[in-house]
Design a protein around this motif. Structure first.
Motif, PDB file in Angstrom:
ATOM      1  N   UNK A   1      -2.827  -0.670   5.168  1.00  0.00           N
ATOM      2  CA  UNK A   1      -2.609  -2.062   5.567  1.00  0.00           C
ATOM      3  C   UNK A   1      -1.826  -2.841   4.516  1.00  0.00           C
ATOM      4  N   UNK A   2      -2.379  -2.953   3.315  1.00  0.00           N
ATOM      5  CA  UNK A   2      -1.767  -3.835   2.323  1.00  0.00           C
ATOM      6  C   UNK A   2      -0.468  -3.270   1.764  1.00  0.00           C
ATOM      7  N   UNK A   3      -0.382  -1.953   1.567  1.00  0.00           N
ATOM      8  CA  UNK A   3       0.876  -1.379   1.087  1.00  0.00           C
ATOM      9  C   UNK A   3       1.978  -1.516   2.140  1.00  0.00           C
ATOM     10  N   UNK A   4       1.616  -1.305   3.409  1.00  0.00           N
ATOM     11  CA  UNK A   4       2.601  -1.491   4.476  1.00  0.00           C
ATOM     12  C   UNK A   4       3.026  -2.952   4.573  1.00  0.00           C
ATOM     13  N   UNK A   5       2.066  -3.855   4.486  1.00  0.00           N
ATOM     14  CA  UNK A   5       2.386  -5.279   4.534  1.00  0.00           C
ATOM     15  C   UNK A   5       3.273  -5.677   3.368  1.00  0.00           C
ATOM     16  N   UNK A   6       2.980  -5.140   2.185  1.00  0.00           N
ATOM     17  CA  UNK A   6       3.811  -5.435   1.019  1.00  0.00           C
ATOM     18  C   UNK A   6       5.225  -4.893   1.199  1.00  0.00           C
ATOM     19  N   UNK A   7       5.340  -3.691   1.740  1.00  0.00           N
ATOM     20  CA  UNK A   7       6.655  -3.090   1.937  1.00  0.00           C
ATOM     21  C   UNK A   7       7.486  -3.852   2.971  1.00  0.00           C
TER      22      UNK A   7
END
Length: 282
Positions: A265-271
């Motif tokens: 979730x958060x890594x995808x959102x950051x990317x």
């Protein structure tokens, strides 16, 4: 003559090609590095358990993995996990919405900023678990009490992070948006939020961690009932029955969910946001 030593010096393109072996590419992937770290931690865990030699005090990693598999096969562990996640998502969503309102008011007016500053000074240091007696008194033994403490744990750190991000937006960038004729929601959506999103994302991560810990702690204290309780209730019941392997299986489920949320979730959102916009490097 060709200066091969010069071509292979540190940082040269040829050196990067020569030294870019399959093993180095494998270890260069972040996911594989994290897996290696997790495997090392599991090995240390298993070695410590064998050294202690008491499954009641510290079951080994393999024993815990076996109990985890049995919990999945029986359906109890997925049921408890789903019960916890349903409450968590609801409380987290309410907390995010309330934090957005408070941060928006604080950014829009001096009175709103003073309101946010006063409320966070009062309630942010207050542990959510300390509000359990009040939650029980107001809402009774059930999901509303869990939602109350989750919202408290999410609201204040996220509102502070969002407000700090909005205040840190460079003045020239804000002036560019105004010169382009942006105002109201368009100005907020196209200028303020992208510029402040690194801070907002950090607040979302902190709020998630606080909410997850608070939920498990609250379920450990009072849960909701033996039929609809979540992972905290699962750990509590197995602790009373001295099923230590199942207790660690519940803890392993909590850890795995945390890793999945961070990685997916958060890594995808950051990317898709801050890295794509160039407001934060990978």
């Amino acid at each position: 003559m060709v200066d091969y030593q010069g071509l292979l010096q540190a940082g040269s393109p040829l050196r990067r090609v020569v030294t870019d072996t399959p093993a180095r590419r494998l270890l260069g992937i972040g996911a594989w590095r994290r897996l290696l770290i997790l495997a090392a931690l599991a090995a240390v865990w298993e070695a410590a358990a064998r050294l202690i030699g008491s499954p009641l005090l510290l079951p080994g990693f393999l024993t815990t993995l076996s109990a985890f598999g049995e919990g999945l096969a029986s359906g109890e562990l997925p049921l408890r996990t789903l019960a916890s996640l349903q409450v968590l998502v609801a409380g987290y969503a309410i907390g995010v919405a309330a934090a957005a309102i408070l941060a928006g008011l604080a950014t829009a007016s001096r009175l709103g900023a003073e309101l946010l500053s006063t409320l966070t000074a009062m309630f942010n240091p207050l542990p959510a678990i300390a509000l359990l007696p009040i939650a029980l008194l107001w809402f009774g033994l059930g999901t509303p009490s869990l939602l109350f403490v989750i919202v408290h744990s999410v609201l204040w750190p996220l509102a502070l992070a969002a407000h700090s991000g909005f205040r840190a937006v460079p003045r020239p960038l804000a002036m560019v948006g105004q010169n382009l004729g942006l105002g109201g929601l368009a100005y907020v959506a196209r200028i303020l939020v992208p510029a402040a999103f690194p801070a907002i994302l950090a607040g979302l991560k902190i709020g998630w961690a606080f909410a997850w810990r608070t939920l498990i702690a609250a379920e450990l204290v009072f849960g909701v009932s033996s039929r609809s309780g979540g992972l905290g209730w699962f750990i509590y019941v197995n602790r009373n029955q001295l099923e230590t392997a199942n207790v660690f299986a519940g803890l392993l489920a909590i850890i795995l969910i945390g890793l999945l949320v961070e990685s997916l979730l958060f890594r995808t959102l950051s990317r898709l946001t801050v890295e794509r916009w160039g407001t934060q490097h990978a």
